[in-house]
Design a protein around this motif. Structure first.
Motif, PDB file in Angstrom:
ATOM      1  N   LYS A  99     -16.824  -2.796 -22.225  1.00 58.08           N
ATOM      2  CA  LYS A  99     -16.886  -1.497 -22.340  1.00 58.08           C
ATOM      3  C   LYS A  99     -16.489  -0.954 -20.879  1.00 58.08           C
ATOM      4  O   LYS A  99     -16.264  -1.687 -19.781  1.00 58.08           O
ATOM      5  CB  LYS A  99     -18.514  -1.098 -22.490  1.00 58.08           C
ATOM      6  CG  LYS A  99     -19.630  -1.568 -21.297  1.00 58.08           C
ATOM      7  CD  LYS A  99     -20.910  -1.428 -21.496  1.00 58.08           C
ATOM      8  CE  LYS A  99     -21.791  -2.009 -20.302  1.00 58.08           C
ATOM      9  NZ  LYS A  99     -22.961  -1.783 -20.272  1.00 58.08           N
ATOM     10  N   GLN A 100     -16.424   0.618 -20.703  1.00 61.80           N
ATOM     11  CA  GLN A 100     -15.860   1.090 -19.737  1.00 61.80           C
ATOM     12  C   GLN A 100     -17.214   1.151 -18.514  1.00 61.80           C
ATOM     13  O   GLN A 100     -18.157   1.767 -18.719  1.00 61.80           O
ATOM     14  CB  GLN A 100     -15.660   2.419 -19.658  1.00 61.80           C
ATOM     15  CG  GLN A 100     -14.942   3.192 -18.618  1.00 61.80           C
ATOM     16  CD  GLN A 100     -13.481   2.675 -18.296  1.00 61.80           C
ATOM     17  OE1 GLN A 100     -12.746   2.167 -19.045  1.00 61.80           O
ATOM     18  NE2 GLN A 100     -13.291   2.709 -16.938  1.00 61.80           N
ATOM     19  N   VAL A 101     -17.002   0.355 -17.475  1.00 63.53           N
ATOM     20  CA  VAL A 101     -17.843   0.295 -16.338  1.00 63.53           C
ATOM     21  C   VAL A 101     -16.989   0.328 -14.927  1.00 63.53           C
ATOM     22  O   VAL A 101     -16.275  -0.365 -14.838  1.00 63.53           O
ATOM     23  CB  VAL A 101     -18.498  -1.128 -16.283  1.00 63.53           C
ATOM     24  CG1 VAL A 101     -19.528  -1.260 -15.088  1.00 63.53           C
ATOM     25  CG2 VAL A 101     -19.233  -1.330 -17.696  1.00 63.53           C
ATOM     26  N   THR A 102     -17.679   1.213 -14.102  1.00 58.38           N
ATOM     27  CA  THR A 102     -16.823   1.515 -12.890  1.00 58.38           C
ATOM     28  C   THR A 102     -17.994   1.028 -11.804  1.00 58.38           C
ATOM     29  O   THR A 102     -19.129   1.493 -11.849  1.00 58.38           O
ATOM     30  CB  THR A 102     -16.551   2.916 -12.620  1.00 58.38           C
ATOM     31  OG1 THR A 102     -15.808   3.290 -13.672  1.00 58.38           O
ATOM     32  CG2 THR A 102     -15.984   3.124 -11.014  1.00 58.38           C
ATOM     33  N   VAL A 103     -17.453   0.294 -10.974  1.00 59.73           N
ATOM     34  CA  VAL A 103     -18.432  -0.529  -9.797  1.00 59.73           C
ATOM     35  C   VAL A 103     -17.814   0.076  -8.661  1.00 59.73           C
ATOM     36  O   VAL A 103     -16.744  -0.076  -8.268  1.00 59.73           O
ATOM     37  CB  VAL A 103     -18.715  -1.772  -9.936  1.00 59.73           C
ATOM     38  CG1 VAL A 103     -19.345  -2.411  -8.751  1.00 59.73           C
ATOM     39  CG2 VAL A 103     -18.950  -2.668 -11.275  1.00 59.73           C
ATOM     40  N   THR A 104     -18.775   0.934  -7.717  1.00 60.34           N
ATOM     41  CA  THR A 104     -18.345   1.580  -6.573  1.00 60.34           C
ATOM     42  C   THR A 104     -19.139   1.054  -5.353  1.00 60.34           C
ATOM     43  O   THR A 104     -20.177   0.860  -5.331  1.00 60.34           O
ATOM     44  CB  THR A 104     -18.592   3.008  -6.743  1.00 60.34           C
ATOM     45  OG1 THR A 104     -17.732   3.609  -7.868  1.00 60.34           O
ATOM     46  CG2 THR A 104     -18.083   4.007  -5.359  1.00 60.34           C
ATOM     47  N   GLY A 105     -18.333   0.516  -4.373  1.00 50.77           N
ATOM     48  CA  GLY A 105     -19.032   0.116  -3.146  1.00 50.77           C
ATOM     49  C   GLY A 105     -19.431   1.217  -2.364  1.00 50.77           C
ATOM     50  O   GLY A 105     -18.784   2.254  -2.087  1.00 50.77           O
TER      51      GLY A 105
END
Length: 113
Positions: free
Chosen positions: A55-61
């Motif tokens: 699935k579309q997952v964005t992980v931002t630091g």
């Protein structure tokens, strides 16, 4: 207070519960301890990446810095609520000592959206 450290957040520490098999679990609900903390600088840092396999997952630091001279109680098992986001602490919290004591903390956080 420095202009760089005008942000506030809530540090969330989970309560510990035990399931029916006697396994200890984190409880992030109402039993969790929520501590408001001022004099912080939170900023996106460390980039972001996307996982598109399932699935579309964005992980931002994110990077959290406390104002010099402060030492908020943040642990690697805590979460940080900031600006409507829930951020997880990734790794150890850096504590930067100076001869007169601890000067400030730094922590890497991540937002998963």
């Amino acid at each position: 207070m420095s202009v760089l450290y005008e942000q506030s957040a809530i540090f969330v520490r989970p309560a510990k519960t035990t399931d029916r098999y006697s396994n200890e679990q984190d409880d992030w609900g109402e039993a969790a301890t929520r501590t408001p903390v001022d004099r912080l600088n939170l900023q996106p840092g460390g980039g972001s990446n996307e996982d598109t396999d399932d699935k579309q997952v964005t992980v931002t630091g994110w990077l959290l810095l406390s104002e010099p001279g402060t030492m908020p109680d943040l642990r690697e098992t805590d979460r940080v609520e900031y600006d409507g986001l829930v951020l997880e602490v990734t790794g150890k919290v850096g504590r930067w000592p100076v001869p007169a004591g601890v000067r400030h903390i730094e922590a890497q956080l991540k937002e998963v959206a």
